[in-house]
Motif scaffolding. Structure first.
Motif, mmCIF file in Angstrom:
data_model
loop_
_atom_site.group_PDB
_atom_site.id
_atom_site.type_symbol
_atom_site.label_atom_id
_atom_site.label_comp_id
_atom_site.label_asym_id
_atom_site.label_seq_id
_atom_site.Cartn_x
_atom_site.Cartn_y
_atom_site.Cartn_z
ATOM 1 N N THR A 27 -36.883 -26.644 -40.006
ATOM 2 C CA THR A 27 -35.593 -27.061 -39.438
ATOM 3 C C THR A 27 -35.807 -28.047 -38.297
ATOM 4 N N PHE A 92 -34.930 -25.584 -31.841
ATOM 5 C CA PHE A 92 -35.491 -24.825 -32.966
ATOM 6 C C PHE A 92 -37.012 -24.693 -32.843
ATOM 7 N N LEU A 103 -38.253 -18.114 -36.406
ATOM 8 C CA LEU A 103 -36.821 -18.441 -36.412
ATOM 9 C C LEU A 103 -36.097 -17.458 -37.331
ATOM 10 N N TRP A 104 -34.911 -17.018 -36.922
ATOM 11 C CA TRP A 104 -34.191 -15.986 -37.672
ATOM 12 C C TRP A 104 -34.008 -16.390 -39.128
ATOM 13 N N SER A 105 -33.558 -17.650 -39.368
ATOM 14 C CA SER A 105 -33.374 -18.095 -40.755
ATOM 15 C C SER A 105 -33.649 -19.596 -40.864
ATOM 16 N N GLU A 106 -34.750 -19.938 -41.529
ATOM 17 C CA GLU A 106 -35.034 -21.368 -41.773
ATOM 18 C C GLU A 106 -34.006 -21.943 -42.744
ATOM 19 N N LEU A 108 -30.840 -21.151 -43.093
ATOM 20 C CA LEU A 108 -29.619 -21.480 -42.346
ATOM 21 C C LEU A 108 -29.850 -22.725 -41.489
ATOM 22 N N GLY A 109 -31.043 -22.833 -40.923
ATOM 23 C CA GLY A 109 -31.374 -24.003 -40.102
ATOM 24 C C GLY A 109 -31.326 -25.281 -40.921
ATOM 25 N N THR A 112 -27.864 -26.195 -41.662
ATOM 26 C CA THR A 112 -27.251 -26.794 -40.458
ATOM 27 C C THR A 112 -27.634 -28.261 -40.352
ATOM 28 N N MET A 154 -23.218 -22.225 -36.958
ATOM 29 C CA MET A 154 -24.463 -21.953 -37.703
ATOM 30 C C MET A 154 -25.671 -22.055 -36.779
ATOM 31 N N ASN A 158 -28.063 -18.752 -35.509
ATOM 32 C CA ASN A 158 -29.510 -18.776 -35.741
ATOM 33 C C ASN A 158 -30.299 -18.573 -34.437
ATOM 34 N N THR A 162 -32.282 -15.129 -33.238
ATOM 35 C CA THR A 162 -33.713 -15.234 -32.894
ATOM 36 C C THR A 162 -33.958 -14.629 -31.517
#
Lengths: 468, 58
Positions: A27, A92, A103-106, A108-109, A112, A154, A158, A162
């Motif tokens: 991301t 990020f 990162l909580w969600s790549e 989602l990144g 975004t 979003m 994220n 994180t």
């Protein structure tokens, strides 16, 4: 400072006892690469606008390239296409490392980043077509405003998820500033782009200026400082002078900045008490600013020699000086007497460019120079070119800022003299605008050398693997 | 034409109150986490080695 060395060694040994965390950074890469591309493209528009000041008829017959179409594209492109996207990419990069988690969600990144690019491309089309809401910094049409809100949610989810899964209770100050940016942007953007549509007259203008000022003060300032707080210790390999002082700076900024927007309407048709409050809080800004700047200068004590051959540090510390200068100008030109001269003159773009380019873009560029070789596991393509990019941007920026400050005062004094016809004040500014144009060329060369260096670093990463 | 000036300004006040409440919450939480205690300087040393952070096991 033996105690500091001991603490640093303790932190390192506790970290080294377990396998290292490998970050994906996809991301961050997406955001950084696209933001640098926009920096270059919008740089061309910036030079074109500067040329139009010197040759007003230039491209004037092409409706898509008139000043009224290009100016909002330049402003929105630099603010949201380059700087905010670069700041998001650097966030990020920083947040997972500071939290010691991935990162909580790549996914989602990346989503975004795709949405953000769609917004910027939509902005290019709509602003060139003249679909413009007519509000400063809030020119984007409503559907794009809604898309910005979705993308920001979003991004915020994220980052906050994180942070929520972090390993340590105590967060480094950069995380505080990034969380502040996310929450304050929500407030500032909703007010400036939605609430403002339902207000009229001076109330609308007041809401709009609250947004414009806090777009810089509560969006680009906190995320810019987050970057500076992260990369100054990293680039100099020196611990921050005082974490406690950094927290005082954060909380004082949080409580002071939001009140200052009305100083854009001094001597205007708003209440005197509101004007006075905005002046008082503008002067109080000196508290967070000096807390931040003192911390950075004290961190560099005994380390200034590193500026000789450390390009990211050159950008960072020059950015700190520009930040100090711009935040000294701000409170001073909020005073009624000074404002009576400089308001609406060329002083204002000189001031705004020193904040957004001189301080926050310099921080973001330093972050890119530090981060890109690390995430692509390579070395920088050319240290010499990086150095050139610094000096181009430094001299171009200085020429631009100083010329517009002087020109702004000159313009303001002429406007305050009713015996001078307005058109004469326009003609008198031509020498100022010629210097502005050539300074713009230098700045653009800085952008080109920075962008080329970064792209060559990425494309040649396999040929120059970083030392293990 | 309906006048939305006051509702829009109240909306801004609402957002502002929300932020002020959030700020107070995070400020109190920061005190609980020891930001003003003797351990307040720990994050600045830790961040220098964040590239070497151990993997967190969940």
């Amino acid at each position: 400072m033996p105690e500091e060395i001991n603490k640093s060694v303790e932190a390192r040994s506790s970290a080294a006892s377990e396998p290292a965390l490998v970050h994906d950074d996809t991301t961050a890469k997406w955001f950084l690469i696209s933001s640098i591309a926009y920096f270059f493209i919008v740089g061309i528009i910036a030079v074109t606008i500067a040329a139009k000041f010197v040759w007003p008829s230039l491209l004037g017959t092409v409706q898509y390239l008139t000043y009224g179409r290009l100016r909002p594209l330049h402003v929105n492109g630099m603010l949201f296409g380059w700087l905010l996207a670069a700041d998001m990419g650097l966030s990020f990069f920083m947040v997972p490392r500071l939290c010691a988690v991935k990162l909580w969600s790549e996914k989602l990144g990346i989503a975004t980043a795709i949405l953000w690019n769609a917004i910027i491309l939509g902005a290019v089309v709509s602003l060139l077509m003249g679909w413009n809401q007519g509000l400063e910094y809030a020119e984007l049409p409503l559907p794009l405003d809604i898309a910005v809100v979705v993308a920001w949610i979003m991004f915020g989810v994220n980052i906050f998820m994180t942070v929520a899964s972090r390993k340590y209770d105590q967060m480094y100050v950069s995380i505080w500033y990034i969380m502040g940016t996310i929450l304050w942007t929500a407030f500032v953007y909703l007010t400036g782009n939605f609430a403002v549509l339902f207000a009229t007259g001076t109330n609308q203008a007041n809401l709009n200026w609250m947004y414009v000022h806090n777009a810089v003060g509560l969006i680009f300032t906190p995320v810019g400082l987050a970057i500076a707080y992260y990369f100054i210790p990293k680039s100099s390999n020196t611990p921050l002078y005082s974490h406690k002082l950094s927290m005082i700076g954060f909380w004082s900024l949080a409580f002071v900045y939001v009140w200052t927007g009305a100083h854009h309407m001094l001597h205007g048709p708003i209440s005197q008490w509101l004007q006075t409050i905005s002046i008082a809080f503008s002067v109080m800004l000196l508290i967070p600013v000096w807390a931040v700047v003192y911390n950075f200068f004290a961190t560099m004590k005994g380390q200034w020699h590193q500026l000789k051959d450390n390009v990211p540090l050159k950008f960072l510390m020059s950015g700190v000086v520009f930040y100090l200068l711009t935040c000294f100008q701000g409170p001073m030109h909020s005073l009624r007497t000074v404002n009576a001269i400089v308001s609406k003159t060329d002083w204002i773009p000189g001031h705004a460019h020193m904040a957004v380019l001189g301080a926050f873009s310099f921080f973001a560029i330093a972050g890119c120079y530090h981060m890109i070789p690390r995430v692509f596991k390579t070395t920088i393509f050319s240290e010499a070119l990086a150095n050139w990019s610094f000096w181009f941007l430094m001299f171009g920026g200085l020429g631009f800022f100083v010329t517009l400050w002087l020109g702004g005062f000159w313009q303001g004094w002429q406007w305050n003299n009713p015996s001078i016809p307005f058109i004469d004040t326009v003609i008198a500014l031509k020498p100022v605008w010629i210097v502005r144009f050539f300074s713009g060329i230098l700045m653009f060369l800085g952008i080109v050398s920075f962008g080329y260096n970064i792209m060559a670093t990425i494309l040649g990463a396999k040929d120059r693997p970083a030392a293990a | 034409m309906q006048d939305y000036v006051y509702p829009s300004i109240y909306f801004s006040y609402f957002l502002f109150a929300l932020l002020a409440g959030g700020a107070l919450y995070f400020f109190l939480k920061s005190l609980k986490h020891g930001y003003l205690s003797g351990n307040t300087e720990e994050p600045k040393y830790r961040m220098l080695h964040d590239e070497e952070q151990p993997e967190v096991r969940k």
